[in-house]
Write a protein that holds these residues in place. Structure first.
Motif, mmCIF file in Angstrom:
data_model
loop_
_atom_site.group_PDB
_atom_site.id
_atom_site.type_symbol
_atom_site.label_atom_id
_atom_site.label_comp_id
_atom_site.label_asym_id
_atom_site.label_seq_id
_atom_site.Cartn_x
_atom_site.Cartn_y
_atom_site.Cartn_z
ATOM 1 N N THR A 68 0.857 -1.182 0.000
ATOM 2 C CA THR A 68 0.000 0.000 0.000
ATOM 3 C C THR A 68 0.894 1.234 0.000
ATOM 4 O O THR A 68 2.111 1.127 0.140
ATOM 5 C CB THR A 68 -0.914 0.044 1.246
ATOM 6 O OG1 THR A 68 -0.118 0.357 2.394
ATOM 7 C CG2 THR A 68 -1.655 -1.269 1.452
ATOM 8 N N GLU A 70 1.232 3.149 2.347
ATOM 9 C CA GLU A 70 1.802 3.242 3.695
ATOM 10 C C GLU A 70 2.819 2.141 3.974
ATOM 11 O O GLU A 70 3.324 2.036 5.083
ATOM 12 C CB GLU A 70 0.693 3.168 4.748
ATOM 13 C CG GLU A 70 -0.257 4.356 4.741
ATOM 14 C CD GLU A 70 -1.344 4.231 3.687
ATOM 15 O OE1 GLU A 70 -1.770 3.097 3.392
ATOM 16 O OE2 GLU A 70 -1.750 5.269 3.151
ATOM 17 N N HIS A 73 1.297 -4.676 4.274
ATOM 18 C CA HIS A 73 0.479 -5.179 5.377
ATOM 19 C C HIS A 73 0.275 -6.674 5.187
ATOM 20 O O HIS A 73 -0.006 -7.133 4.076
ATOM 21 C CB HIS A 73 -0.884 -4.481 5.409
ATOM 22 C CG HIS A 73 -0.793 -3.015 5.669
ATOM 23 N ND1 HIS A 73 -0.723 -2.491 6.932
ATOM 24 C CD2 HIS A 73 -0.733 -1.964 4.823
ATOM 25 C CE1 HIS A 73 -0.640 -1.181 6.859
ATOM 26 N NE2 HIS A 73 -0.643 -0.827 5.570
ATOM 27 N N HIS A 74 0.410 -7.426 6.266
ATOM 28 C CA HIS A 74 0.136 -8.858 6.225
ATOM 29 C C HIS A 74 -1.363 -9.102 6.318
ATOM 30 O O HIS A 74 -2.089 -8.342 6.958
ATOM 31 C CB HIS A 74 0.829 -9.574 7.384
ATOM 32 C CG HIS A 74 2.279 -9.779 7.169
ATOM 33 N ND1 HIS A 74 3.229 -8.966 7.735
ATOM 34 C CD2 HIS A 74 2.954 -10.699 6.441
ATOM 35 C CE1 HIS A 74 4.424 -9.383 7.373
ATOM 36 N NE2 HIS A 74 4.297 -10.425 6.569
ATOM 37 N N ASP A 79 -9.337 -11.749 8.058
ATOM 38 C CA ASP A 79 -9.293 -10.377 7.558
ATOM 39 C C ASP A 79 -10.118 -10.237 6.286
ATOM 40 O O ASP A 79 -10.234 -11.174 5.492
ATOM 41 C CB ASP A 79 -7.856 -9.954 7.221
ATOM 42 C CG ASP A 79 -6.990 -9.706 8.439
ATOM 43 O OD1 ASP A 79 -7.507 -9.723 9.574
ATOM 44 O OD2 ASP A 79 -5.778 -9.497 8.246
ATOM 45 N N TYR A 90 -6.286 -3.110 0.661
ATOM 46 C CA TYR A 90 -5.730 -3.172 2.011
ATOM 47 C C TYR A 90 -6.546 -4.149 2.848
ATOM 48 O O TYR A 90 -7.733 -4.346 2.611
ATOM 49 C CB TYR A 90 -5.694 -1.781 2.663
ATOM 50 C CG TYR A 90 -7.018 -1.060 2.678
ATOM 51 C CD1 TYR A 90 -7.874 -1.163 3.765
ATOM 52 C CD2 TYR A 90 -7.422 -0.277 1.603
ATOM 53 C CE1 TYR A 90 -9.091 -0.507 3.781
ATOM 54 C CE2 TYR A 90 -8.634 0.377 1.600
ATOM 55 C CZ TYR A 90 -9.468 0.265 2.700
ATOM 56 O OH TYR A 90 -10.671 0.914 2.704
#
Length: 105
Positions: A68, A70, A73-74, A79, A90
Motif C-alpha cells: 500500500t 503506507e 500489510h500482512h 481479515d 488493504y
C-alpha cells in the motif's frame, strides 16, 4: 470542534478464510488490479522500497502481503481485503469491517 460522518461508499471486499483456493482467488484479484507481484524479501529487508501497490507471499511465514502507499500489510485468516474507491487494496480486521460496512444489494 466539528463532527463528521463518513460518506456512504460502495466497496468491493472479500474475506480471507485461510484455504488455498481462497488465497489463490484473492491473490489473483489483487495481482490483476495492481502493479502485480513483488519480491518480498527485498522489501522486508529494506533493500528496495515497498511498491505503491501489489501482492506477494512472505517466505518467512507464508502470509499474504499487500503493498500500500503506507508500506506492506500482512493478511491474517479472517481479515477482509478491501478494494477502495481509488482501486487501492488493504486488509481490514473483521471487527472493524463489520462495524463499518454492511452488505449492499
Amino acid at each position: 470542534m466539528s463532527l463528521y460522518k463518513k460518506k456512504p461508499v460502495v466497496i468491493e471486499a472479500r474475506q480471507f478464510v485461510g484455504d488455498n483456493a481462497n488465497l489463490y482467488s484473492i491473490y489473483q484479484w489483487i495481482e490483476q488490479n495492481t502493479a502485480g507481484s513483488f519480491e518480498p524479501l527485498a522489501v522486508i529487508e529494506g533493500k528496495v522500497p515497498c511498491p505503491k501497490s501489489g501482492v506477494s507471499i512472505d517466505p518467512r511465514d507464508g502470509r499474504m502481503m499487500i503493498a500500500t502507499l503506507e508500506g506492506f500489510h500482512h493478511v491474517n485468516v479472517g481479515d477482509y481485503i478491501i478494494r477502495g474507491i481509488k482501486g487501492e487494496f488493504y486488509p481490514c480486521k473483521p471487527d472493524i469491517f463489520e462495524a463499518t460496512y454492511e452488505l449492499f444489494q
